[in-house]
Design a protein around this motif. Structure first.
Motif, PDB file in Angstrom:
ATOM      1  N   GLY A   2       0.824  -0.961   0.082  1.00 18.92           N
ATOM      2  CA  GLY A   2      -0.106  -0.039   0.090  1.00 18.92           C
ATOM      3  C   GLY A   2       0.925   1.207   0.024  1.00 18.92           C
ATOM      4  O   GLY A   2       0.737   2.138  -0.620  1.00 18.92           O
ATOM      5  N   ALA A   3       1.812   1.014   0.695  1.00 19.72           N
ATOM      6  CA  ALA A   3       2.873   2.399   0.773  1.00 19.72           C
ATOM      7  C   ALA A   3       3.449   2.623  -0.808  1.00 19.72           C
ATOM      8  O   ALA A   3       3.494   3.508  -0.922  1.00 19.72           O
ATOM      9  N   ILE A  60       2.054   1.481  -3.456  1.00 20.71           N
ATOM     10  CA  ILE A  60       0.972   1.835  -4.341  1.00 20.71           C
ATOM     11  C   ILE A  60       0.569   3.568  -4.165  1.00 20.71           C
ATOM     12  O   ILE A  60       0.414   4.326  -5.078  1.00 20.71           O
ATOM     13  N   LEU A  61       0.540   3.876  -2.904  1.00 21.70           N
ATOM     14  CA  LEU A  61      -0.098   5.222  -2.448  1.00 21.70           C
ATOM     15  C   LEU A  61       1.121   6.281  -2.941  1.00 21.70           C
ATOM     16  O   LEU A  61       0.753   7.331  -3.495  1.00 21.70           O
ATOM     17  N   CYS A 121       0.880   6.495  -6.916  1.00 24.16           N
ATOM     18  CA  CYS A 121      -0.554   7.132  -7.141  1.00 24.16           C
ATOM     19  C   CYS A 121      -0.304   8.543  -6.715  1.00 24.16           C
ATOM     20  O   CYS A 121      -0.462   9.547  -7.715  1.00 24.16           O
ATOM     21  N   GLY A 122       0.348   9.030  -5.695  1.00 27.72           N
ATOM     22  CA  GLY A 122       0.613  10.294  -5.321  1.00 27.72           C
ATOM     23  C   GLY A 122       1.719  11.011  -6.341  1.00 27.72           C
ATOM     24  O   GLY A 122       1.481  12.101  -6.729  1.00 27.72           O
ATOM     25  N   ALA A 142       8.232   6.496   0.784  1.00 27.80           N
ATOM     26  CA  ALA A 142       7.603   5.302   0.718  1.00 27.80           C
ATOM     27  C   ALA A 142       8.702   4.261   0.836  1.00 27.80           C
ATOM     28  O   ALA A 142       8.470   3.248   1.729  1.00 27.80           O
TER      29      ALA A 142
END
Length: 532
Positions: free
Chosen positions: A12-13, A15-16, A19-20, A285
């Motif tokens: 998730g880190a 992917i976040l 995405c960010g 990240a």
């Protein structure tokens, strides 16, 4: 947290972060494009204002010349004040340091009068001029096509009407001054600044180059349709550079001012702007990814240590339980051996001898109980149904040479502790032995029924019946076997009921209870031994 949750956190880190970075990249790219479009429009307006001033200067000179000639005498069809007219053109060229020549042409494009800077050998494109005039163009702007592109000039042509004169006023401007201004607006070699005519004729660029006609399907021509100002992206036909263009249309003139910034430079500026943010987000990240891994590993080590400690404690607990169980079983073996000795002593005392078959059955019953308890492992109870099934099928109790049929209807899963199992097993053994020995004497054939059922959640019932001769009781005496059974039943807090009829039926009702750590009291053995 479980490993899957940590993996989800790390994923998730990442992917976040991605995405960010993508969102920030798209947003900053749009911001960069918007900013450059605004800057490009500002520069294209600057080029438009400069060009308007330049052309308006030529138009003002024409108006001044017309006003000056309006007061000169002359005959119709003749050039009034020729000497005066020629000197005016010379003065105009002198006053305008960027002038490339001034001339008056007739309607056929021939020179009627020209200043000394005007190229005498230049052939004015009269057909193009008349075609543009027919379409409503009042000011015709073009460029000369000299053998040397450096010598080319920008000209402004307009109808010239004076008393007794009808012609075309042409004023030329050298390109050096205009090109120098364009280079100031677009200083970098890969930038673009140009003047474009409405019909797609590219008049002038910041670098020395020939004019050219653009294809009507070109992005520039499509973007100009009906627009006073705007922007578009296109690959330049002249040099093949992909640029972001901004344009501004000149008011009341058939010209468009263009400014272009190469997309590579736009991208470089965007990367310079977005790069630090991307680096920060990426490092963040990465930090979360590594930290989550370290936390997961630390928690795994803690869990492993906790599990090891719990296993050790459980092992110690099991060892203690086994030690207590072994101690208790040893004590029960001791009590059961004492019970066997009491039964032997009673048999010798009452009969004067030992009955091997009865003794073997009793010892076997106790052995079966202990065998099942050892097989149960850490459990302190046993399946009484399985015990009864094994006892009733034992050849030690039901000799195979006897013509006896044993019918079993036994429910399994009724678990009781050894406190009840030993006396109940011995009681069942005594009842089976009596049924074999007394109900069917002299080797008679017969049938024995053994049943075990749960009658409620806390109570069960053992039934042993036969179709034999029944029990013969002498007045004033008790059957010795039944005395032992009653004593054993009492130890298990059970009740025994006898029903006579076609044979004998014993119903033993007992409570279902698990293990209770209570030693067999010595009084029980004494009571059994004293039973008669």
């Amino acid at each position: 947290m479980k490993s899957a949750q940590f993996a989800a956190l790390r994923l998730g880190a990442c992917i976040l972060a991605v995405c960010g970075m993508a969102v920030w990249g798209v947003w900053s790219w749009r911001e960069e494009i918007t900013t450059l479009e605004e800057q490009g429009l500002a520069k294209s307006r600057l080029i438009a204002l400069y060009t308007e001033r330049l052309i308006q200067t030529q138009l003002i000179l024409q108006e001044a010349l017309l006003r000056d000639l309006s007061g000169q005498p002359g005959q119709p069809g003749e050039l009034p004040g020729f000497e005066r007219f020629g000197s005016l053109l010379t003065d105009i060229e002198t006053l305008h340091n960027a002038s490339g020549g001034v001339a008056i042409l007739d309607t056929e494009g021939r020179i009627r009068e020209a200043g000394p800077l005007y190229p005498q050998d230049y052939v004015f494109p009269i057909d193009d001029y008349h075609a543009a005039s027919a379409q409503g163009t009042t000011v015709y702007i073009g460029r000369t096509n000299m053998p040397d592109a450096v010598s080319d000039r920008l000209y402004v042509a307009r109808d010239f009407s004076a008393p007794g004169l009808e012609g075309i006023f042409v004023s030329m401007v050298t390109l050096d001054s205009v090109r120098a201004f364009l280079q100031q607006v677009a200083p970098q070699p890969d930038e673009a600044a140009s003047l474009l005519r409405d019909d797609g004729y590219l008049l002038l660029r910041r670098n020395v180059s020939r004019p050219m006609m653009l294809d009507p399907a070109a992005p520039a021509m499509q973007a100009l349709q009906g627009q006073l100002a705007g922007s578009y992206r296109a690959v330049a036909v002249s040099d093949g550079v992909d640029r972001l263009y901004a344009f501004t249309r000149l008011s009341d003139l058939p010209l468009v001012a263009n400014y272009g910034m190469p997309v590579s430079a736009v991208r470089a500026g965007w990367l310079w702007r977005v790069g630090p943010i991307w680096m920060f987000v990426g490092l963040l990240a990465l930090f979360i990814y590594v930290l989550a891994g370290r936390i997961r590993r630390a928690m795994e080590l803690n869990v492993e240590a906790l599990e090891t400690r719990q296993k050790l404690e459980a092992t110690q607990k099991v060892a203690e339980q086994r030690a207590r169980l072994m101690q208790e079983l040893s004590h029960r073996v001791k009590n059961n051996l004492a019970l066997v000795l009491a039964l032997i002593d009673r048999q010798i005392r009452t009969r004067g001898r030992i009955e091997p078959a009865e003794l073997r059955g009793r010892i076997m019953a106790i052995a079966e109980v202990h065998s099942m308890l050892f097989a149960a492992g850490d459990r302190y109870d046993l399946d009484f149904g399985r015990l009864i099934d094994r006892l009733s099928s034992s050849e030690a109790l039901i000799p195979p040479e006897r013509a006896l049929t044993v019918e079993r209807d036994v429910e399994t899963g009724i678990r009781i502790g050894p406190d009840s199992a030993v006396p109940l097993a011995l009681a069942a053994t005594e009842l089976l032995t009596n049924a074999v020995k007394h109900a069917h004497p002299d080797g008679r054939p017969g049938r024995i029924h053994v049943g075990l059922h749960r009658i409620d959640p806390d109570c069960a019932q053992l039934t042993i019946s036969d179709d034999g001769v029944g029990i013969v009781t002498v007045k004033g005496t008790r059957h010795s076997g039944l005395g032992i059974v009653e004593a054993l039943v009492g130890q298990a807090d059970a009740t025994l009921e006898r029903r006579d009829g076609d044979g004998t039926r014993f119903i033993l009702t007992f409570p279902i209870r698990g293990h209770v750590t209570v030693d067999l009291p010595a009084g029980n053995v004494v009571r059994i031994a004293a039973a008669s």
